[in-house]
Design a protein around this motif. Sequence first.
Motif, PDB file in Angstrom:
ATOM      1  N   SER A 103      83.932  94.082  95.993  1.00  0.00           N
ATOM      2  CA  SER A 103      85.251  93.701  95.487  1.00  0.00           C
ATOM      3  C   SER A 103      85.780  94.805  94.589  1.00  0.00           C
ATOM      4  O   SER A 103      84.994  95.632  94.099  1.00  0.00           O
ATOM      5  CB  SER A 103      85.176  92.376  94.715  1.00  0.00           C
ATOM      6  OG  SER A 103      84.379  92.542  93.553  1.00  0.00           O
ATOM      7  N   GLY A 104      87.076  94.812  94.384  1.00  0.00           N
ATOM      8  CA  GLY A 104      87.669  95.804  93.491  1.00  0.00           C
ATOM      9  C   GLY A 104      87.337  97.212  93.944  1.00  0.00           C
ATOM     10  O   GLY A 104      87.762  97.630  95.012  1.00  0.00           O
ATOM     11  N   ALA A 105      86.597  97.937  93.112  1.00  0.00           N
ATOM     12  CA  ALA A 105      86.192  99.298  93.449  1.00  0.00           C
ATOM     13  C   ALA A 105      84.687  99.378  93.648  1.00  0.00           C
ATOM     14  O   ALA A 105      84.089 100.441  93.498  1.00  0.00           O
ATOM     15  CB  ALA A 105      86.619 100.258  92.342  1.00  0.00           C
ATOM     16  N   ILE A 106      84.070  98.271  93.973  1.00  0.00           N
ATOM     17  CA  ILE A 106      82.612  98.184  94.045  1.00  0.00           C
ATOM     18  C   ILE A 106      82.148  97.931  95.467  1.00  0.00           C
ATOM     19  O   ILE A 106      82.684  97.068  96.176  1.00  0.00           O
ATOM     20  CB  ILE A 106      82.080  97.051  93.140  1.00  0.00           C
ATOM     21  CG1 ILE A 106      82.581  97.227  91.697  1.00  0.00           C
ATOM     22  CG2 ILE A 106      80.563  96.997  93.197  1.00  0.00           C
ATOM     23  CD1 ILE A 106      82.100  98.493  91.043  1.00  0.00           C
ATOM     24  N   CYS A 107      81.120  98.685  95.862  1.00  0.00           N
ATOM     25  CA  CYS A 107      80.417  98.430  97.117  1.00  0.00           C
ATOM     26  C   CYS A 107      78.979  98.058  96.784  1.00  0.00           C
ATOM     27  O   CYS A 107      78.439  98.496  95.763  1.00  0.00           O
ATOM     28  CB  CYS A 107      80.396  99.680  97.998  1.00  0.00           C
ATOM     29  SG  CYS A 107      82.013 100.292  98.482  1.00  0.00           S
ATOM     30  N   PHE A 108      78.380  97.287  97.652  1.00  0.00           N
ATOM     31  CA  PHE A 108      76.957  97.034  97.502  1.00  0.00           C
ATOM     32  C   PHE A 108      76.207  98.332  97.732  1.00  0.00           C
ATOM     33  O   PHE A 108      76.741  99.299  98.275  1.00  0.00           O
ATOM     34  CB  PHE A 108      76.499  95.969  98.502  1.00  0.00           C
ATOM     35  CG  PHE A 108      76.995  94.594  98.193  1.00  0.00           C
ATOM     36  CD1 PHE A 108      78.015  94.020  98.943  1.00  0.00           C
ATOM     37  CD2 PHE A 108      76.447  93.860  97.156  1.00  0.00           C
ATOM     38  CE1 PHE A 108      78.484  92.746  98.661  1.00  0.00           C
ATOM     39  CE2 PHE A 108      76.906  92.586  96.865  1.00  0.00           C
ATOM     40  CZ  PHE A 108      77.925  92.033  97.613  1.00  0.00           C
ATOM     41  N   ASP A 109      74.950  98.357  97.311  1.00  0.00           N
ATOM     42  CA  ASP A 109      74.138  99.540  97.573  1.00  0.00           C
ATOM     43  C   ASP A 109      73.995  99.730  99.077  1.00  0.00           C
ATOM     44  O   ASP A 109      74.134  98.783  99.855  1.00  0.00           O
ATOM     45  CB  ASP A 109      72.763  99.374  96.917  1.00  0.00           C
ATOM     46  CG  ASP A 109      71.936 100.631  97.020  1.00  0.00           C
ATOM     47  OD1 ASP A 109      71.017 100.678  97.862  1.00  0.00           O
ATOM     48  OD2 ASP A 109      72.226 101.587  96.283  1.00  0.00           O
ATOM     49  N   LEU A 110      73.674 100.964  99.463  1.00  0.00           N
ATOM     50  CA  LEU A 110      73.590 101.271 100.888  1.00  0.00           C
ATOM     51  C   LEU A 110      72.467 100.503 101.580  1.00  0.00           C
ATOM     52  O   LEU A 110      72.596 100.130 102.749  1.00  0.00           O
ATOM     53  CB  LEU A 110      73.368 102.775 101.076  1.00  0.00           C
ATOM     54  CG  LEU A 110      73.284 103.262 102.509  1.00  0.00           C
ATOM     55  CD1 LEU A 110      74.534 102.881 103.306  1.00  0.00           C
ATOM     56  CD2 LEU A 110      73.090 104.769 102.539  1.00  0.00           C
TER      57      LEU A 110
END
Length: 127
Positions: A103-110
């Motif tokens: 969400s927002g500017a966040i991605c889960f770790d690869l």
Amino acid sequence: QVQLVESGGGSVQAGGSLRLSCTASGYSHWNFCPVGWFRRAPGKERVEVARINGDGSTPYADSVKGRFTISRDNVKNTLYLEMHSLKPEDTAMYYCASARFASGAICFDLLTSATYWGQGTQVTVSS
């Protein structure tokens, strides 16, 4: 539906080169979240080969440093892995992966259970 499709694998002799491609579709955050290449050799666990982090940094596994180059074309939604000076120990199934947007500017770790994976492309290097 997110799809990652790898191509470019094949059989080469030691010292040869290959370029793997991974084209993404159905994923609007492809250009934003971390992406990477992993490989699984027969009888071994999957290991990370290289990745592109959200800040643009590109860490590599020690075993491929100086021989492999990861890059992405954000217009074509394609991730590449240029492989040179290939060795028999590079023989493996290669997979591309993309972190999932949170969400927002966040991605889960690869490398999580939420990661998107391609189906893999086989690389075989003969001595």
